[in-house]
Design an enzyme around this catalytic site. Structure first.
Site, PDB file in Angstrom:
ATOM      1  N   SER A 211       0.834  -1.199   0.000  1.00  0.00           N
ATOM      2  CA  SER A 211       0.000   0.000   0.000  1.00  0.00           C
ATOM      3  C   SER A 211       0.876   1.259   0.000  1.00  0.00           C
ATOM      4  O   SER A 211       0.586   2.240  -0.704  1.00  0.00           O
ATOM      5  CB  SER A 211      -0.916   0.000   1.229  1.00  0.00           C
ATOM      6  OG  SER A 211      -1.583   1.236   1.365  1.00  0.00           O
ATOM      7  N   HIS A 214       2.306   1.734  -3.447  1.00  0.00           N
ATOM      8  CA  HIS A 214       1.227   2.230  -4.307  1.00  0.00           C
ATOM      9  C   HIS A 214       1.025   3.727  -4.059  1.00  0.00           C
ATOM     10  O   HIS A 214       0.888   4.517  -4.999  1.00  0.00           O
ATOM     11  CB  HIS A 214      -0.051   1.437  -4.001  1.00  0.00           C
ATOM     12  CG  HIS A 214      -1.123   1.593  -5.024  1.00  0.00           C
ATOM     13  ND1 HIS A 214      -2.350   0.979  -4.913  1.00  0.00           N
ATOM     14  CD2 HIS A 214      -1.180   2.315  -6.174  1.00  0.00           C
ATOM     15  CE1 HIS A 214      -3.096   1.295  -5.955  1.00  0.00           C
ATOM     16  NE2 HIS A 214      -2.415   2.109  -6.736  1.00  0.00           N
ATOM     17  N   CYS A 353       2.889   0.413 -19.773  1.00  0.00           N
ATOM     18  CA  CYS A 353       3.620   1.658 -20.014  1.00  0.00           C
ATOM     19  C   CYS A 353       5.080   1.429 -19.624  1.00  0.00           C
ATOM     20  O   CYS A 353       5.363   1.067 -18.483  1.00  0.00           O
ATOM     21  CB  CYS A 353       2.994   2.769 -19.169  1.00  0.00           C
ATOM     22  SG  CYS A 353       4.040   4.196 -18.905  1.00  0.00           S
ATOM     23  N   CYS A 356       6.368   3.506 -16.665  1.00  0.00           N
ATOM     24  CA  CYS A 356       5.799   3.006 -15.396  1.00  0.00           C
ATOM     25  C   CYS A 356       6.443   1.666 -15.037  1.00  0.00           C
ATOM     26  O   CYS A 356       6.676   1.372 -13.868  1.00  0.00           O
ATOM     27  CB  CYS A 356       4.285   2.822 -15.524  1.00  0.00           C
ATOM     28  SG  CYS A 356       3.419   4.260 -16.185  1.00  0.00           S
TER      29      CYS A 356
END
Length: 408
Positions: A211, A214, A353, A356
């Site tokens: 988390s 992220h 991507c 990314c």
């Protein structure tokens, strides 16, 4: 405002902010702009191992510009694994042999043993990440300063599929506990929060690390958002609306501030790893070797200054709470922990991507390296002050990923 104490820690947000912003980050930023840390070798052509996926992002901002080989410093090109000048100067024979075990006889006995040890280390099962084969023809050097982490336009179902796979299949989460897929689904948030509060500290920590990762990525996408795209210029900058959609307490039914606290938790874990790995870097034989003598001479003292600073932090996370119960159960849980994380590192090859994918791979490898350090404490304690370190090794890839992930 996110304030106060972090769950499972003795530390608070304000202490971390003051320490990071005033002391650590200004020094770390200088280090990350140096040649040793700005060039990262990555294979962006690996196929997704979990599903057929040809949906590569077609937008130009998704592209990664690799370095022409003559722009990469000689010392880095010659020796991704090797630290001493002697080993670097004689590295080409090793590269031609395509395996580190075939070592040129002109290397000293000590260096030859060290190189063999590195090869064995790379095959070991202690890794938390699926590492790229940096000798693959598809692996290329990327200048991280010229390919910054920022919003590229990659979003929607493809991006959701990545994060869904990470959370649903790799975070120890039961199937009946649903992760919120959009803001405003209050029931899902409550369900997830209850589950996180009930599980053991290790599983809770794993979820919070993912988390936090992220959250870090979403903060960078919001902070470097494409605000203007015209034929004459592009303008990148903070997009407050985008940030609020992900982190505002009201818009996320109370979940946003927890995500931000998980980012602080991730910071503490990586800071703890840096404080623990100091003996590895303190050895006289370790160099941040690029071939640029003046820069190499400046960067190792700066690196050690940062690591000593990390060690001086007063409220470190106590990793001894991990896997401290029944030995058999603890060993089983640790192995699950490692395999779950390894799986997440493989999912990064499914990101459509390329920019990314680059930053996703780098940051998961950085966090995986931090976990490897924390679980190798006894090996690090045995590192001799002089000569090679046989029990514990970090490759240049791992070092570059660790510090850049922490920099994020």
């Amino acid at each position: 405002q996110v304030t106060g104490y972090l769950d499972d820690c003795t530390c608070d947000v304000e202490t971390i902010d003051a320490f990071n912003n005033n002391k650590l980050f200004p020094r770390l930023n200088v280090l990350l702009e140096s040649d040793y840390f700005r060039y990262y070798k990555v294979n962006l052509q690996k196929p997704c191992p979990f599903w057929d996926d040809n949906s590569h992002c077609g937008m130009r901002d998704c592209a990664v510009q690799p370095c022409p080989s003559d722009e990469v410093p000689d010392g880095i090109r010659a020796g991704s694994y090797k630290y001493s000048e002697e080993a670097n100067n004689l590295a080409e024979e090793c590269e031609e042999a395509k395996r580190l075990g075939a070592v040129d006889d002109s290397l000293s006995k000590e260096t030859r043993q060290a190189v063999l040890q590195w090869a064995q280390h790379d095959d070991s099962s202690e890794s938390f990440c699926e590492a790229d084969d940096i000798h693959s023809p598809d692996a290329e050097y990327v200048d991280l300063l010229l390919n910054p982490e920022r919003y590229t336009g990659y979003k929607g179902p493809d991006a959701w599929k990545i994060w869904n796979s990470i959370y649903e299949e790799n975070c120890f989460k039961p199937q009946n506990v649903k992760r919120p897929l959009a803001s405003g689904r209050g029931e899902s948030f409550i369900c997830l929060t209850k589950w996180v509060s009930r599980v053991c500290v290790e599983k809770r920590a794993f979820y919070r690390l993912i988390s936090g990762l992220h959250a870090s990525i979403n903060i960078h996408l919001s902070a470097r958002y494409l605000l203007q795209d015209s034929w004459s210029e592009k303008k990148w900058g903070p997009n407050v609306t985008e940030f609020q959609q992900r982190f505002d307490e009201v818009l996320t039914s109370g979940e946003g501030p927890r995500r931000l606290k998980n980012l602080y938790f991730l910071y503490l874990i990586e800071l703890r790893a840096l404080s623990k790995v100091l003996p590895f870097f303190e050895r006289p034989g370790f160099q941040l070797y690029t071939g640029n003598k003046s820069q190499d001479a400046e960067m190792k003292p700066l690196l050690l200054e940062i690591l000593h600073l990390a060690k001086s932090f007063p409220l470190h996370f106590d990793e001894n709470s991990f896997f401290a119960g029944n030995k058999k159960e603890a060993a089983k849980l640790k192995e699950e922990f490692r395999l779950h994380f390894k799986n997440i590192s493989r999912i990064m090859d499914c990101v459509g991507c390329f920019k990314c994918r680059l930053w996703g791979k780098l940051q998961t490898q950085g966090l995986g390296t931090a976990l490897k350090i924390l679980f190798s404490e006894k090996l690090i304690e045995k590192i001799p002050e002089g000569g090679p370190s046989y029990g514990f090794q970090l490759t240049r890839q791992e070092i570059v990923a660790l510090f850049n992930a922490f920099g994020r």
